[in-house]
Design an enzyme around this catalytic site. Structure first.
Site, short mmCIF file in Angstrom:
data_model
loop_
_atom_site.label_atom_id
_atom_site.label_comp_id
_atom_site.label_asym_id
_atom_site.label_seq_id
_atom_site.Cartn_x
_atom_site.Cartn_y
_atom_site.Cartn_z
N HIS A 91 0.85 -1.20 0.00
CA HIS A 91 0.00 0.00 0.00
C HIS A 91 0.88 1.25 0.00
CE1 HIS A 91 -3.46 2.57 1.31
NE2 HIS A 91 -2.47 3.25 1.87
N GLU A 92 1.86 1.27 0.90
CA GLU A 92 2.74 2.43 0.96
C GLU A 92 3.63 2.53 -0.27
OE1 GLU A 92 2.21 4.66 3.07
OE2 GLU A 92 0.84 3.48 4.30
N HIS B 88 1.91 4.59 -2.92
CA HIS B 88 2.14 6.03 -2.74
C HIS B 88 3.56 6.40 -3.18
CE1 HIS B 88 -1.60 6.50 -0.62
NE2 HIS B 88 -1.22 5.79 0.44
#
Length: 464
Positions: free
Chosen positions: A21-22, A25
């Site tokens: 998920h990170e 980003h």
């Protein structure tokens, strides 16, 4: 030891989901020309990590494993040198900001789709969707669904497995309406495909489905239609030394013939009565050496992963060979293309169901006690390892999907709240004032903290 295994299972399942998920980003931010300062798995004090000599990025694992973050160069968080101002996040076009923030949840969607794709391509032998039993006083019984017919659709959606049926029914939780069940007649099951001539649609009425007295039961049991189940003789095998059964005189070799006056002919029927009556004194009739014996046994109340209480007496069935007739078996497998379509469809279905469930909680249609937190997630992860690698992947896919949906909620502090701010900035041509944003973040933080306290409180209540 159990706690340690549960913790390790949670880390094994949640760790990669948070990291990816990170990474979503992180990678989009770098592609958009934004300078990254820190990439962290977890919050709080740094446990370990390294700093890249080439980029200067601090890669770290932090103490609190409840998420992660990517810290970017931003003039709102500190002074930025003039020659680096073009690398600051706050200087980017709103569309770039939206892309960077949305990349995390999108990555979780991609993970869920990928995991479901692998599972759909894995051949699995399953029970055919033929109704094995219709339970009395249930929606299925009221609709007079005939045992032996094959379920082909729920609410107009094609279903090929009992898992798909369960998900479709679970999506109706809390509702008062009719559930549409389409069946292919057992007399025509030799046909290769259901046709208009051999299928019939029934309307089964549900009232606050899976709530009230039915809360805690699975969707299939609440609805009242069960798959085929083997006829296992209700003969007692091994007994737990600290169970209610052995304390009240039940012995290995006893055959249960009735519980509270209800005749018992198979083990599954006996266990259903026991599970549905925790802390209730039940009258057992058993055959011992061909002579009837009367016993009174109170099932101990136990809690499952979601905190639902069920009865248990500490008795195992005597071992017997189970043979599943070919007519009740089916092999489910899809090619890569069809599996990909199925994985997109399942991801969409579960995402909609997740959002719908949140709405039902807020409206009071279903209770807030259905909300789960990190403790329950960890226990579910541990249980998946006890079952199979397919269950591990399925659990990871469901958690990844939940992370995606939750993060996209338009609540400041979450990714969805940030996206809302940047959409407003795109429309207005300038960002909201810092004061308005701070107020929004504070409100969002309070909401998020409230939900976390409620979720963890639910988790703790399920333990005791």
């Amino acid at each position: 030891m159990t706690f340690l295994l549960t913790l390790l299972a949670a880390i094994f399942v949640l760790g990669p989901l948070i990291a990816l998920h990170e990474w979503g980003h992180y990678i989009v931010a770098r592609l958009c020309g934004v300078k990254i300062l820190t990439y962290s798995i977890g919050f709080g004090p740094k446990l370990t990590g390294w700093t890249s000599k080439r980029s200067g990025i601090d890669y770290r694992i932090s103490a609190l494993p409840l998420g992660g973050y990517v810290k970017m160069l931003d003039e709102r968080e500190g002074e930025v040198a003039k020659h680096e101002q073009h690398l600051a996040f706050n200087r980017q076009h709103p569309l770039k900001k939206i892309a960077i923030v949305a990349a995390g949840p999108i990555m979780n969607f991609i993970i869920a789709i990928g995991l479901f794709w692998v599972l759909f391509m894995t051949p699995s032998e399953q029970l055919a969707t033929k109704i094995g039993q219709v339970l009395p006083d249930t929606p299925a019984a009221m609709a007079q669904l005939p045992a032996g017919d094959k379920i082909v659709a729920i609410d107009g959606h094609e279903v090929q497995t009992w898992e798909a049926i369960n998900y479709r029914l679970a999506g109706r939780m809390g509702e008062t309406d009719n559930v549409s069940v389409t069946l292919q007649s057992k007399a025509t099951l030799q046909s290769l495909e259901p046709t208009a001539k051999n299928i019939k649609t029934y309307q089964a009425p549900v009232t606050r489905f899976m709530q009230g007295a039915a809360q805690g039961k699975d969707a299939l049991t609440s609805f009242g239609m069960l798959p085929w189940q083997p006829q296992i003789a209700p003969v007692i095998g091994e007994l737990s030394a600290d169970g209610a059964a052995v304390r009240q005189g039940l012995q290995a070799g006893d055959r249960i013939t009735a519980i509270d006056g209800t005749p018992v002919t198979d083990w599954i029927s006996a266990t259903r009565i026991i599970r549905d009556n925790p802390e209730v004194l039940l009258n057992f009739t058993v055959l011992r050496a061909d002579k009837p014996v009367q016993l009174q046994i109170m099932p101990q109340g136990k809690k499952d992963t979601l905190g639902n209480v069920y009865g248990q007496i500490g008795a195992m069935v005597a071992q017997s060979e189970i043979v599943i007739p070919d007519v009740y078996k089916t092999t489910v497998v899809y090619g890569p293309g069809e599996a990909l379509v199925k994985s997109f469809e399942k991801t969409e279905q579960l995402a909609v169901m997740t959002v719908s469930s949140m709405g039902k909680m807020l409206s009071g249609t279903i209770g807030l006690d259905n909300l789960s937190g990190p403790i329950t997630i960890a226990k579910v992860a541990k249980q998946s390892f006890d079952i199979s690698w397919e269950m591990v992947l399925s659990t990871a896919a469901l958690i990844s999907l939940s992370l995606a949906v939750l993060n996209l909620l338009p609540i400041p502090v979450l990714d969805g709240g940030h996206i809302l701010y940047y959409v407003i900035e795109l429309i207005r041509g300038k960002p909201l004032s810092e004061g308005v944003q701070i107020i929004g973040f504070n409100i969002g933080l309070l909401l998020l903290a409230g939900f976390m306290v409620l979720a963890i409180g639910n988790d703790i209540s399920r333990l005791f």
